[in-house]
Design a protein around this motif. Structure first.
Motif, PDB file in Angstrom:
ATOM      1  N   LEU A 184      -6.981 -20.214 -15.535  1.00 19.93           N
ATOM      2  CA  LEU A 184      -6.399 -21.102 -14.558  1.00 19.93           C
ATOM      3  C   LEU A 184      -6.271 -22.258 -15.460  1.00 19.93           C
ATOM      4  O   LEU A 184      -5.129 -22.915 -15.589  1.00 19.93           O
ATOM      5  N   MET A 185      -7.491 -22.872 -16.030  1.00 19.82           N
ATOM      6  CA  MET A 185      -7.315 -24.062 -16.701  1.00 19.82           C
ATOM      7  C   MET A 185      -6.563 -23.948 -18.167  1.00 19.82           C
ATOM      8  O   MET A 185      -5.742 -24.816 -18.540  1.00 19.82           O
ATOM      9  N   VAL A 186      -6.453 -22.721 -18.689  1.00 19.51           N
ATOM     10  CA  VAL A 186      -5.532 -22.505 -20.044  1.00 19.51           C
ATOM     11  C   VAL A 186      -4.187 -23.026 -19.541  1.00 19.51           C
ATOM     12  O   VAL A 186      -3.474 -23.474 -20.172  1.00 19.51           O
ATOM     13  N   ASN A 187      -3.768 -22.310 -18.288  1.00 13.94           N
ATOM     14  CA  ASN A 187      -2.215 -22.218 -17.977  1.00 13.94           C
ATOM     15  C   ASN A 187      -1.915 -23.898 -17.668  1.00 13.94           C
ATOM     16  O   ASN A 187      -0.869 -24.330 -17.902  1.00 13.94           O
ATOM     17  N   GLU A 188      -2.750 -24.500 -17.049  1.00 11.57           N
ATOM     18  CA  GLU A 188      -2.641 -25.813 -16.548  1.00 11.57           C
ATOM     19  C   GLU A 188      -2.460 -26.594 -17.726  1.00 11.57           C
ATOM     20  O   GLU A 188      -1.742 -27.541 -17.863  1.00 11.57           O
ATOM     21  N   VAL A 189      -3.549 -26.754 -18.604  1.00 15.24           N
ATOM     22  CA  VAL A 189      -3.691 -27.560 -19.925  1.00 15.24           C
ATOM     23  C   VAL A 189      -2.269 -27.218 -20.558  1.00 15.24           C
ATOM     24  O   VAL A 189      -1.874 -28.035 -21.160  1.00 15.24           O
ATOM     25  N   LYS A 190      -1.724 -25.848 -21.018  1.00 11.76           N
ATOM     26  CA  LYS A 190      -0.712 -25.601 -21.697  1.00 11.76           C
ATOM     27  C   LYS A 190       0.465 -26.204 -21.055  1.00 11.76           C
ATOM     28  O   LYS A 190       1.228 -26.875 -21.542  1.00 11.76           O
ATOM     29  N   ASN A 191       0.606 -26.257 -19.969  1.00 10.41           N
ATOM     30  CA  ASN A 191       2.018 -26.649 -19.142  1.00 10.41           C
ATOM     31  C   ASN A 191       1.878 -28.298 -19.257  1.00 10.41           C
ATOM     32  O   ASN A 191       3.144 -28.746 -19.239  1.00 10.41           O
ATOM     33  N   LEU A 192       0.804 -28.738 -18.833  1.00  9.88           N
ATOM     34  CA  LEU A 192       0.730 -30.289 -18.692  1.00  9.88           C
ATOM     35  C   LEU A 192       0.664 -31.057 -19.898  1.00  9.88           C
ATOM     36  O   LEU A 192       1.478 -31.915 -20.150  1.00  9.88           O
ATOM     37  N   THR A 193       0.276 -30.501 -21.124  1.00  2.00           N
ATOM     38  CA  THR A 193       0.588 -30.554 -22.360  1.00  2.00           C
ATOM     39  C   THR A 193       1.965 -31.095 -22.715  1.00  2.00           C
ATOM     40  O   THR A 193       2.237 -31.871 -23.477  1.00  2.00           O
ATOM     41  N   TYR A 379      10.574 -22.979  -2.095  1.00  2.00           N
ATOM     42  CA  TYR A 379      10.847 -23.163  -3.501  1.00  2.00           C
ATOM     43  C   TYR A 379       9.839 -22.956  -4.694  1.00  2.00           C
ATOM     44  O   TYR A 379      10.096 -23.212  -5.874  1.00  2.00           O
ATOM     45  N   ARG A 380       8.578 -22.584  -4.139  1.00  2.00           N
ATOM     46  CA  ARG A 380       7.490 -22.272  -5.014  1.00  2.00           C
ATOM     47  C   ARG A 380       7.918 -21.526  -6.492  1.00  2.00           C
ATOM     48  O   ARG A 380       7.619 -21.915  -7.478  1.00  2.00           O
ATOM     49  N   ASP A 381       8.751 -20.391  -6.070  1.00  2.00           N
ATOM     50  CA  ASP A 381       8.797 -19.563  -7.380  1.00  2.00           C
ATOM     51  C   ASP A 381      10.034 -20.106  -8.430  1.00  2.00           C
ATOM     52  O   ASP A 381      10.209 -19.512  -9.411  1.00  2.00           O
ATOM     53  N   ALA A 382      10.760 -20.904  -7.881  1.00  2.00           N
ATOM     54  CA  ALA A 382      11.828 -21.726  -8.583  1.00  2.00           C
ATOM     55  C   ALA A 382      11.245 -22.693  -9.794  1.00  2.00           C
ATOM     56  O   ALA A 382      12.027 -23.016 -10.654  1.00  2.00           O
ATOM     57  N   PHE A 383       9.947 -22.955  -9.554  1.00  2.00           N
ATOM     58  CA  PHE A 383       9.365 -23.982 -10.549  1.00  2.00           C
ATOM     59  C   PHE A 383       8.687 -23.203 -11.870  1.00  2.00           C
ATOM     60  O   PHE A 383       8.061 -22.187 -11.295  1.00  2.00           O
ATOM     61  N   SER A 384       8.751 -23.701 -12.969  1.00  2.14           N
ATOM     62  CA  SER A 384       8.007 -23.301 -14.023  1.00  2.14           C
ATOM     63  C   SER A 384       6.533 -23.367 -13.830  1.00  2.14           C
ATOM     64  O   SER A 384       5.603 -22.419 -14.321  1.00  2.14           O
ATOM     65  N   HIS A 385       6.029 -24.551 -13.295  1.00  2.00           N
ATOM     66  CA  HIS A 385       4.477 -24.443 -12.922  1.00  2.00           C
ATOM     67  C   HIS A 385       4.219 -25.422 -11.699  1.00  2.00           C
ATOM     68  O   HIS A 385       4.987 -26.607 -11.579  1.00  2.00           O
ATOM     69  N   VAL A 386       3.499 -25.026 -11.039  1.00  2.00           N
ATOM     70  CA  VAL A 386       3.019 -25.904  -9.925  1.00  2.00           C
ATOM     71  C   VAL A 386       1.435 -26.007  -9.970  1.00  2.00           C
ATOM     72  O   VAL A 386       0.808 -25.268  -9.916  1.00  2.00           O
ATOM     73  N   SER A 387       1.146 -27.336 -10.462  1.00  6.33           N
ATOM     74  CA  SER A 387      -0.284 -27.577 -10.616  1.00  6.33           C
ATOM     75  C   SER A 387      -1.092 -27.494  -9.197  1.00  6.33           C
ATOM     76  O   SER A 387      -0.637 -27.714  -8.231  1.00  6.33           O
ATOM     77  N   THR A 388      -2.362 -27.057  -9.682  1.00  5.13           N
ATOM     78  CA  THR A 388      -3.354 -26.806  -8.664  1.00  5.13           C
ATOM     79  C   THR A 388      -4.335 -28.335  -8.316  1.00  5.13           C
ATOM     80  O   THR A 388      -4.945 -28.550  -7.475  1.00  5.13           O
ATOM     81  N   GLY A 389      -4.017 -29.234  -9.131  1.00  8.21           N
ATOM     82  CA  GLY A 389      -4.675 -30.101  -9.234  1.00  8.21           C
ATOM     83  C   GLY A 389      -3.635 -31.460  -8.907  1.00  8.21           C
ATOM     84  O   GLY A 389      -3.314 -31.821 -10.210  1.00  8.21           O
ATOM     85  N   GLY A 390      -3.670 -32.152  -8.109  1.00  7.16           N
ATOM     86  CA  GLY A 390      -2.878 -33.300  -7.784  1.00  7.16           C
ATOM     87  C   GLY A 390      -3.409 -34.784  -8.855  1.00  7.16           C
ATOM     88  O   GLY A 390      -2.946 -35.121  -9.702  1.00  7.16           O
ATOM     89  N   GLY A 391      -4.728 -34.750  -8.384  1.00  3.13           N
ATOM     90  CA  GLY A 391      -5.317 -36.229  -9.195  1.00  3.13           C
ATOM     91  C   GLY A 391      -5.578 -35.673 -10.628  1.00  3.13           C
ATOM     92  O   GLY A 391      -5.219 -36.655 -11.486  1.00  3.13           O
ATOM     93  N   ALA A 392      -6.000 -34.507 -11.137  1.00  2.00           N
ATOM     94  CA  ALA A 392      -6.187 -34.102 -12.449  1.00  2.00           C
ATOM     95  C   ALA A 392      -4.815 -34.279 -13.152  1.00  2.00           C
ATOM     96  O   ALA A 392      -4.910 -34.625 -14.234  1.00  2.00           O
ATOM     97  N   SER A 393      -3.933 -33.551 -12.428  1.00  2.00           N
ATOM     98  CA  SER A 393      -2.483 -33.669 -13.382  1.00  2.00           C
ATOM     99  C   SER A 393      -1.875 -34.971 -13.836  1.00  2.00           C
ATOM    100  O   SER A 393      -1.678 -35.150 -14.749  1.00  2.00           O
TER     101      SER A 393
END
Ligand code: AMP
Length: 410
Positions: A184-193, A379-393
């Motif tokens: 989960l972290m790998v995916n978040e870090v890759k997309n937000l980077t 619309y969830r599936d229309a987005f490339s990435h929906v982060s699981t962390g509001g504050g963290a992102s």
């Protein structure tokens, strides 16, 4: 950074996995198990290889400053992790999931020692410990001593340097134990980077910011101004900007101590910050009560006794036309009070415009209320990435791709 599947000789290894099981629950009933589901790929990667998996997470808030111990006990009871263990067991029917009602000491140690290969132990809420949020070294050391390796998969907590997120891997690294990122972290870090290390092919890059407070988003506005081509502003925070420009905002929410900052932002942006040109307003915030709702152009101003609740149709069209040109979108914060159906249209319009980019642009939702909104509106599936962390992102963007819970694993 090592990824969970790169950990060697996992069979029989005790692996401490920091997950984010901070799920909405009341009276032992879990209302949304998405966060539990999101951690399953990492957990199963380890159990299938025969690791002994020790799961740690916080759940809810325990206010340790409260002087009345009875109230602290009540907060603990309301945030008991036991129902989460049951929910996890239902999701993994073939894997034994144990629960230990302890966060330190003999009982915890015994539960860890009796784990068999491929089994899971979920420990009680990390916030049952006063030292968790203070990153107390003695607590972190005790937890680090429980296991042979550390995996971080709690993106929603990676901006907090607590004992369970940063203290444990600090000690484990010192002792030469391996530390790794979960899937989960790998995916978040890759997309937000990608949202902070902007490539030419991702331009125009549009940020959409909404939500309640300007002061919560000051740093992110500064960083985004240096990275984005345009920032579209909506939500309650738009009214602080509108007032800073000399507009009449009636009784709309406004942070007067942020007016100078808002003015400076608008100056620095040189036309790259867009503000609403019209607003849906009401004379009464309370849903279901007798109230008047109308739309006004911001140039004519919001009359006294009325407050802005959503962006109006002209702004929706303006923002949709900007979004249509984007190659990358980062969105955090709803455009209005989307919890009330009369004021959903602005947030829905932005959802629909960004969803049209599917397959043509990279679109990221930075967690929190905007993530709830895209799910609610389908619309969830229309987005490339929906982060699981509001504050963290938001913090990851603010700090140019850095988070304490990620940097410690480098
Ligand atoms: P945040 O946590 O800062 O992203 O703010 C989200 C909250 O802001 C949601 O609960 C929205 O209802 C609220 N919000 C958005 N626009 C407005 C507005 N115009 N007036 C009052 N609250 C708003």
């Amino acid at each position: 950074m090592l990824v969970v599947n790169e950990l060697k000789d996992v069979k029989g290894l005790k692996v401490y996995v920091r997950v984010d099981f901070n799920v909405p629950q009341k009276d032992g009933v879990i209302r949304d198990n998405n966060r539990i589901k999101a951690a399953l790929p990492t957990i199963e990667e380890l159990t299938k290889k025969g690791a002994k998996v020790i799961l740690m997470s916080h759940l809810g808030k325990i206010k340790w400053k409260e002087p009345d111990m009875a109230k602290i006990e009540a907060m603990k009871k309301a945030n008991d992790m036991a129902p989460v263990a049951k929910a996890l067991q239902e999701l993994l029917p073939d894997t034994p999931v144990h629960f230990v009602n302890a966060t330190r000491g003999e009982e915890l140690r015994k539960a860890v020692d009796s784990l068999k290969d491929g089994e899971i132990l979920l420990c009680q809420n990390t916030r049952y410990e006063k030292g968790e949020e203070k990153n107390d070294p003695a607590l972190a050391k005790e937890w680090a001593d429980l296991a042979d390796a550390f995996v971080m998969d709690a993106f929603g907590s990676a901006h907090r340097a607590h004992a369970s997120t940063v203290g444990v891997p600090t000690f484990m690294k010192e002792e030469g134990k391996p530390v790794a990122l979960g899937y989960l972290m790998v995916n978040e870090v890759k997309n937000l980077t990608r949202c902070v290390e902007v490539k030419d092919e991702d331009r125009p890059y549009i940020a959409i910011l909404g939500g309640f407070k300007v002061s919560d988003k000051i740093k992110v506005i500064d960083t985004l101004l240096s990275k984005c081509d345009k920032i579209l502003i909506g939500g309650a925070m738009a009214y602080t900007f509108a007032k800073a420009q000399g507009q009449k905002i009636g009784s709309s929410p406004c942070e007067d101590d942020q007016l100078d900052y808002a003015r400076k932002c608008l100056e620095d942006a040189k036309g790259r910050i867009l503000l609403p040109v019209d607003s849906v307003i009401t004379d009464n915030f309370e849903e279901g009560s007798q109230r008047h709702i109308k739309t006004v152009d911001t140039v004519s101003g919001i009359p006294d006794g009325y407050e802005g609740m959503d962006i109006g149709p002209k702004t929706q069209a303006l923002y949709a036309s900007e979004i249509a040109k984007a190659k990358m979108v980062f969105w955090n914060g709803p455009m209005g009070v989307f919890e009330q159906k009369e004021f959903q249209e602005g947030t829905k319009a932005v959802c629909a415009a960004a969803a049209k980019l599917k397959g043509k642009a990279f679109t990221v939702i930075g967690g929190g209320d905007s993530a709830s909104a895209v799910k609610q509106f389908g619309y969830r599936d229309a987005f490339s990435h929906v982060s699981t962390g509001g504050g963290a992102s938001l913090e990851m963007i603010e700090n140019d791709g850095h988070l304490p819970g990620v940097d410690i694993l480098k």
